[in-house]
Design a protein around this motif. Structure first.
Motif, PDB file in Angstrom:
ATOM      1  N   LEU A 193       0.787  -1.235   0.041  1.00 31.05           N
ATOM      2  CA  LEU A 193      -0.044  -0.054  -0.008  1.00 31.05           C
ATOM      3  C   LEU A 193       0.826   1.136  -0.066  1.00 31.05           C
ATOM      4  O   LEU A 193       1.658   1.536   1.004  1.00 31.05           O
ATOM      5  CB  LEU A 193      -1.101  -0.220   1.353  1.00 31.05           C
ATOM      6  N   ARG A 194       0.567   2.149  -0.724  1.00 31.23           N
ATOM      7  CA  ARG A 194       1.356   3.484  -1.069  1.00 31.23           C
ATOM      8  C   ARG A 194       0.291   4.381  -1.268  1.00 31.23           C
ATOM      9  O   ARG A 194      -0.420   4.512  -2.087  1.00 31.23           O
ATOM     10  CB  ARG A 194       2.468   3.347  -2.114  1.00 31.23           C
ATOM     11  N   PRO A 195       0.194   5.482  -0.576  1.00 34.59           N
ATOM     12  CA  PRO A 195      -0.804   6.527  -0.696  1.00 34.59           C
ATOM     13  C   PRO A 195      -0.930   7.080  -1.980  1.00 34.59           C
ATOM     14  O   PRO A 195       0.151   7.508  -2.411  1.00 34.59           O
ATOM     15  CB  PRO A 195      -0.347   7.496   0.318  1.00 34.59           C
ATOM     16  N   GLY A 196      -2.175   7.097  -2.461  1.00 29.64           N
ATOM     17  CA  GLY A 196      -2.441   7.818  -3.893  1.00 29.64           C
ATOM     18  C   GLY A 196      -2.180   6.826  -4.962  1.00 29.64           C
ATOM     19  O   GLY A 196      -2.290   7.224  -6.266  1.00 29.64           O
ATOM     20  N   HIS A 197      -1.559   5.627  -4.727  1.00 29.41           N
ATOM     21  CA  HIS A 197      -1.416   4.532  -5.845  1.00 29.41           C
ATOM     22  C   HIS A 197      -2.399   3.666  -6.196  1.00 29.41           C
ATOM     23  O   HIS A 197      -3.088   3.187  -5.314  1.00 29.41           O
ATOM     24  CB  HIS A 197       0.026   4.107  -5.674  1.00 29.41           C
ATOM     25  N   ARG A 198      -2.406   3.195  -7.464  1.00 32.18           N
ATOM     26  CA  ARG A 198      -3.162   2.188  -7.878  1.00 32.18           C
ATOM     27  C   ARG A 198      -2.581   0.957  -8.006  1.00 32.18           C
ATOM     28  O   ARG A 198      -1.257   0.823  -8.309  1.00 32.18           O
ATOM     29  CB  ARG A 198      -3.956   2.546  -9.231  1.00 32.18           C
ATOM     30  N   LEU A 199      -2.913  -0.102  -7.274  1.00 31.22           N
ATOM     31  CA  LEU A 199      -2.157  -1.319  -7.356  1.00 31.22           C
ATOM     32  C   LEU A 199      -2.399  -2.212  -8.518  1.00 31.22           C
ATOM     33  O   LEU A 199      -3.621  -2.146  -9.382  1.00 31.22           O
ATOM     34  CB  LEU A 199      -2.684  -2.285  -6.276  1.00 31.22           C
ATOM     35  N   SER A 200      -1.599  -2.718  -9.169  1.00 33.11           N
ATOM     36  CA  SER A 200      -1.573  -3.810 -10.447  1.00 33.11           C
ATOM     37  C   SER A 200      -2.571  -4.866  -9.939  1.00 33.11           C
ATOM     38  O   SER A 200      -2.738  -5.292  -8.685  1.00 33.11           O
ATOM     39  CB  SER A 200      -0.166  -4.194 -10.991  1.00 33.11           C
ATOM     40  N   GLU A 201      -3.078  -5.732 -10.909  1.00 34.47           N
ATOM     41  CA  GLU A 201      -3.945  -6.694 -10.482  1.00 34.47           C
ATOM     42  C   GLU A 201      -3.069  -7.633  -9.767  1.00 34.47           C
ATOM     43  O   GLU A 201      -3.419  -8.390  -8.701  1.00 34.47           O
ATOM     44  CB  GLU A 201      -4.330  -7.298 -11.769  1.00 34.47           C
ATOM     45  N   HIS A 202      -1.981  -7.998 -10.259  1.00 37.49           N
ATOM     46  CA  HIS A 202      -1.096  -8.954  -9.468  1.00 37.49           C
ATOM     47  C   HIS A 202      -0.702  -8.354  -7.959  1.00 37.49           C
ATOM     48  O   HIS A 202      -1.030  -9.370  -7.007  1.00 37.49           O
ATOM     49  CB  HIS A 202       0.317  -9.127 -10.064  1.00 37.49           C
ATOM     50  N   ALA A 203      -0.421  -7.201  -7.700  1.00 39.12           N
ATOM     51  CA  ALA A 203      -0.379  -6.768  -6.359  1.00 39.12           C
ATOM     52  C   ALA A 203      -1.783  -6.733  -5.621  1.00 39.12           C
ATOM     53  O   ALA A 203      -1.775  -7.170  -4.347  1.00 39.12           O
ATOM     54  CB  ALA A 203       0.055  -5.427  -6.567  1.00 39.12           C
ATOM     55  N   ALA A 204      -2.772  -6.501  -6.263  1.00 41.90           N
ATOM     56  CA  ALA A 204      -4.123  -6.393  -5.714  1.00 41.90           C
ATOM     57  C   ALA A 204      -4.542  -7.977  -5.193  1.00 41.90           C
ATOM     58  O   ALA A 204      -4.918  -8.110  -4.066  1.00 41.90           O
ATOM     59  CB  ALA A 204      -5.268  -5.956  -6.602  1.00 41.90           C
ATOM     60  N   LYS A 205      -4.119  -8.923  -6.140  1.00 42.11           N
ATOM     61  CA  LYS A 205      -4.443 -10.324  -5.796  1.00 42.11           C
ATOM     62  C   LYS A 205      -3.243 -10.754  -4.516  1.00 42.11           C
ATOM     63  O   LYS A 205      -3.727 -11.840  -3.906  1.00 42.11           O
ATOM     64  CB  LYS A 205      -4.110 -11.037  -7.177  1.00 42.11           C
ATOM     65  N   GLN A 206      -2.165 -10.237  -4.317  1.00 38.39           N
ATOM     66  CA  GLN A 206      -1.188 -10.439  -3.495  1.00 38.39           C
ATOM     67  C   GLN A 206      -1.861 -10.095  -1.928  1.00 38.39           C
ATOM     68  O   GLN A 206      -1.732 -10.746  -1.072  1.00 38.39           O
ATOM     69  CB  GLN A 206       0.104  -9.862  -3.596  1.00 38.39           C
ATOM     70  N   LEU A 207      -2.497  -8.719  -1.937  1.00 38.66           N
ATOM     71  CA  LEU A 207      -3.439  -8.450  -0.931  1.00 38.66           C
ATOM     72  C   LEU A 207      -4.565  -9.523  -0.550  1.00 38.66           C
ATOM     73  O   LEU A 207      -4.419  -9.830   0.783  1.00 38.66           O
ATOM     74  CB  LEU A 207      -3.981  -7.074  -1.230  1.00 38.66           C
ATOM     75  N   LEU A 208      -5.391  -9.931  -1.544  1.00 37.94           N
ATOM     76  CA  LEU A 208      -6.121 -10.768  -1.161  1.00 37.94           C
ATOM     77  C   LEU A 208      -5.649 -12.088  -0.783  1.00 37.94           C
ATOM     78  O   LEU A 208      -6.170 -12.840   0.302  1.00 37.94           O
ATOM     79  CB  LEU A 208      -7.017 -11.102  -2.465  1.00 37.94           C
ATOM     80  N   ARG A 209      -4.521 -12.528  -1.341  1.00 29.86           N
ATOM     81  CA  ARG A 209      -3.742 -13.870  -0.665  1.00 29.86           C
ATOM     82  C   ARG A 209      -3.391 -13.735   0.591  1.00 29.86           C
ATOM     83  O   ARG A 209      -3.537 -14.543   1.381  1.00 29.86           O
ATOM     84  CB  ARG A 209      -2.719 -14.091  -1.719  1.00 29.86           C
ATOM     85  N   ALA A 210      -2.967 -12.268   1.210  1.00 33.32           N
ATOM     86  CA  ALA A 210      -2.611 -12.157   2.362  1.00 33.32           C
ATOM     87  C   ALA A 210      -3.655 -12.259   3.323  1.00 33.32           C
ATOM     88  O   ALA A 210      -3.534 -12.797   4.595  1.00 33.32           O
ATOM     89  CB  ALA A 210      -2.005 -10.898   2.473  1.00 33.32           C
ATOM     90  N   TYR A 211      -5.143 -12.206   2.882  1.00 31.61           N
ATOM     91  CA  TYR A 211      -6.265 -12.401   3.730  1.00 31.61           C
ATOM     92  C   TYR A 211      -6.682 -13.573   3.644  1.00 31.61           C
ATOM     93  O   TYR A 211      -8.093 -13.896   4.159  1.00 31.61           O
ATOM     94  CB  TYR A 211      -7.013 -11.096   3.674  1.00 31.61           C
ATOM     95  N   GLY A 212      -6.113 -14.343   2.878  1.00 29.15           N
ATOM     96  CA  GLY A 212      -6.632 -15.846   2.611  1.00 29.15           C
ATOM     97  C   GLY A 212      -7.768 -16.040   1.560  1.00 29.15           C
ATOM     98  O   GLY A 212      -8.542 -16.982   1.757  1.00 29.15           O
ATOM     99  N   ILE A 213      -8.013 -15.149   0.896  1.00 29.35           N
ATOM    100  CA  ILE A 213      -9.093 -15.238  -0.293  1.00 29.35           C
ATOM    101  C   ILE A 213      -8.171 -15.976  -1.430  1.00 29.35           C
ATOM    102  O   ILE A 213      -7.155 -15.325  -1.860  1.00 29.35           O
ATOM    103  CB  ILE A 213      -9.332 -13.892  -0.719  1.00 29.35           C
ATOM    104  N   ARG A 214      -8.950 -16.963  -1.970  1.00 25.96           N
ATOM    105  CA  ARG A 214      -8.340 -17.738  -2.840  1.00 25.96           C
ATOM    106  C   ARG A 214      -8.130 -17.004  -4.250  1.00 25.96           C
ATOM    107  O   ARG A 214      -8.946 -16.524  -4.850  1.00 25.96           O
ATOM    108  CB  ARG A 214      -9.147 -19.054  -2.923  1.00 25.96           C
ATOM    109  N   VAL A 215      -7.031 -17.228  -4.935  1.00 24.55           N
ATOM    110  CA  VAL A 215      -6.505 -16.548  -6.315  1.00 24.55           C
ATOM    111  C   VAL A 215      -6.098 -17.673  -7.027  1.00 24.55           C
ATOM    112  O   VAL A 215      -5.502 -18.685  -6.367  1.00 24.55           O
ATOM    113  CB  VAL A 215      -6.086 -15.180  -6.066  1.00 24.55           C
ATOM    114  N   PRO A 216      -5.957 -17.654  -8.317  1.00 19.58           N
ATOM    115  CA  PRO A 216      -5.527 -18.722  -9.255  1.00 19.58           C
ATOM    116  C   PRO A 216      -3.887 -18.693  -9.109  1.00 19.58           C
ATOM    117  O   PRO A 216      -3.363 -17.838  -8.696  1.00 19.58           O
ATOM    118  CB  PRO A 216      -5.860 -18.375 -10.693  1.00 19.58           C
TER     119      PRO A 216
END
Length: 646
Positions: free
Chosen positions: A422-445
């Motif tokens: 997370l960086r203020p004012g920045h948009r995450l790439s899909e890959h980074a957004a999925k890493q965030l989901l994975r950190a919270y146990g949400i299943r990604v491909p």
């Protein structure tokens, strides 16, 4: 960066938090009242206090009938528990009252700033109007409706409850709400004996979390709260419903629904019997309207009596329309309905369709009963019955969301993993957004981000064929329309050629890629979407709805405000039209609803821990597969807030 993770989001208390309702008894039944000033409203205050048997003292004012004069506030007797400031500069008076330990004050017709009141011990209602001191009838019985509204004109329809024979137990007009708010009053009302329901005409809400905590407090005490919110606040209405409040759409529905919930005990059965007395044929249309609203209604009569119908264990409510009076038949009917209501613990509703007029049936028999609920419009009766049924269904299952907050220390391991993304004012790439989901146990491909054709071929072998290739960049929108997504690749040569194609398209479209995602291809199911957004009143919210292509064909969503538990997550999904698809259609297998609920709760945890840092999070599509096979987030995007307030 993770300050929000350490403290959740603004307004959410610690797990198991309890509201401490303010002591406001003197607002409604003071022992003695002190008057400051001589502005408009003095006579109303004196009459109101006299009717309650309270002594009145005018500070530096003129004595009069029922009013004693004192030279200064220091000469007030010790039993003065309410002061009324009539115009002028109220702030010095309120500070004096704190000094002399007068607990409550009402400010009429004066400007007052909430900021300048801080630090005092005297709680203040207002600035408000003289309608605060409108007299309440003392001759009505039964559970009462406690009223809170911003002004007298906005509350007149609730004051008129007394004309319908319904007791108004408490009456408060918050006005400018410099100190006491609707939340304070709801919390107080919830603890008072004799309050059957709270009717709240909400003005502008400045502290939504406090209002939700008050609603939760009322729900824990089993006191229904019916609220009319300002137009254009759908998220607030959804949040209020989540916390046990019954939202309504008009002032007359607020009045009638509050009256029914105050008087009616919890239902013993679901059936709605509409009594046909054989004289007018009005029962069938009423029953049809009730069925259209989802109520199991049927016409009963004219054989037997209303009491016979109420004795049927399948009947939970009896409704009787009376389009026009026909004495003496109507008089006998009203008496039979009143007697049946008095002898039963089931609600009896009468729809009186004609002008009130003189006569005993309406004014004496119906309005004189503390058990009957009398309506003047069929639509309001049906709306109130629908709200009554829904409220009690939710009441049985209600569990305070604050009790479901985790006591685990913060920041959690998931928050610590997500923090560097997370960086203020920045948009995450899909890959980074999925890493965030994975950190919270949400299943990604399974997927890898690569920057060369050779690396793409190696990644495909590791991920496993068939694969999907997607161009990846933080600000990349409409990727599929640009031809930057390819699915179903089954060989190294296809992967190599596709990588080169995507890179060439990106150069032509002037898209600055951070790489190409080589993704596991997931068998399709029902496409859903979950998201976190930031509401200006409520902070982070969680929305569930249709996703992917399904959202384009049939957009559908439901929203909740964290914290909430498993039951509320399931209720959220039950609101969606797409819910029936999850149970399997046309012989298809049921889908993994449990996995979808788990994903909702994990997204909620992101909202609770990272909501101060995320402006937006979208999981779309989230493919819900067959039962036992889980739910997989195929797409994700996230935007960090520019100013996190840390």
């Amino acid at each position: 960066m993770l300050g929000s993770a350490r403290g959740g989001f603004a307004g959410v208390p610690e797990a198991g938090a309890r509201v401490r309702a303010p002591e406001l008894g003197a607002l409604f039944r003071p022992r003695a009242v002190a008057l400051f000033g001589s502005g408009d409203g003095r006579d109303a205050v004196v009459r109101w206090a006299g009717a309650l048997g309270a002594r009145v003292y005018a500070v530096r004012g003129e004595p009069g009938a029922g009013v004693a004069a004192v030279a200064a506030a220091g000469e007030l007797p010790g039993d003065v528990d309410l002061a009324v400031v009539l115009g002028g500069d109220a702030l010095p008076v309120v500070r004096q009252l704190s000094e002399y330990k007068v607990p409550l004050a009402v400010v009429l017709g004066a400007a007052l700033s909430a900021d300048r009141l801080r630090g005092g011990t005297t709680r203040v209602l207002g600035p408000t109007g003289a309608d605060q001191f409108a007299p309440l009838r003392a001759d009505l019985d039964g559970p009462g409706v406690a009223v809170v509204a911003p002004t007298g004109p906005q509350a007149r329809h609730l004051y008129a409850l007394q004309e319908l024979g319904v007791r108004v137990s408490h009456w408060a007009l918050t006005g400018g709400a410099a100190d006491l708010t609707a939340a304070d009053l709801i919390s107080y009302y919830a603890e008072q004996p004799g309050v059957g329901a709270v009717a709240c005409h909400l003005g502008p809400v400045r502290d939504a979390p406090a209002l939700l905590r008050a609603a939760d407090h009322a729900a824990r005490h089993g006191v229904p709260v019916v609220a009319l919110a300002s137009p254009g606040t759908p998220v607030l209405e959804a949040a209020l419903r989540q916390y046990g409040v019954v939202p309504v759409g008009s002032p007359d529905q607020l009045r009638d629904t509050a009256a029914l919930l105050a008087r009616a005990r919890p239902p013993r059965a679901e059936g709605v019997a509409v009594w046909d007395d054989g004289s007018c044929g009005a029962a069938a249309p009423v029953a049809a309207l009730a069925r259209a609203a989802g109520l199991p209604a049927e016409v009963r009569g004219p054989a037997g009596t209303p009491a016979d119908v109420l004795a049927d264990p399948a009947v939970g409510v009896l409704v009787c329309p009376v389009p026009a009076p026909h004495p003496p038949h109507t008089d006998r009917l009203a008496r039979a309905l009143a007697d049946a209501a008095e002898a039963s613990d089931k609600p009896v509703c009468v729809i009186w369709g004609s002008p009130a007029g003189p006569g005993t049936a309406y004014r004496e028999t119906l309005l004189g009963s503390s058990r009957l609920v009398t309506f003047r419009a069929t639509a309001n009766c049906v709306a109130a019955l629908t709200a009554y049924a829904a409220h009690h269904r939710r009441r049985v299952a209600y569990r305070s969301p604050y009790e479901e907050l985790s006591d685990a220390p913060s920041p959690s391991p998931s928050a610590r993993k997500a923090g560097p993304l997370l960086r203020p004012g920045h948009r995450l790439s899909e890959h980074a957004a999925k890493q965030l989901l994975r950190a919270y146990g949400i299943r990604v491909p399974r997927e890898q981000l690569v920057t060369s054709a050779a690396a793409a071929v190696r990644a495909a072998a590791q991920v496993g064929y068939p694969v999907v290739l997607k161009a990846s960049a933080p600000h990349l929108a409409h990727r599929a329309e640009l031809g930057l997504v390819r699915v179903g690749l089954t060989s190294a040569s296809q992967v190599r050629d596709t990588y080169r194609d995507l890179a060439e398209i990106a150069r032509y479209e002037r898209v600055d890629l951070d790489g190409v995602l080589v993704c596991q291809m997931v068998e399709r199911g029902v496409e859903m979407a979950l998201s976190v957004a930031h509401d200006p009143l409520l902070g982070p919210t969680v929305t569930a709805g249709t996703g992917g292509i399904l959202a384009e064909a049939d957009p559908d969503s439901a929203v909740r405000v964290p914290p909430f538990g498993d039951g509320e997550a399931r209720a959220m999904l039950d609101e969606l039209r797409v819910r029936r698809l999850l149970d399997g259609v046309r012989g298809g297998p049921p889908l993994d609803v449990d996995a979808l609920v788990e994903a909702v709760l994990r997204v909620q945890r992101i909202a609770l821990e990272l909501g101060g840092d995320l402006a937006e999070l979208a999981v779309d599509p989230l493919v819900v597969r067959e039962r036992g096979q889980g739910a997989v987030a195929l797409g994700a995007r996230a935007v960090c807030r520019t100013d996190t307030g840390h």
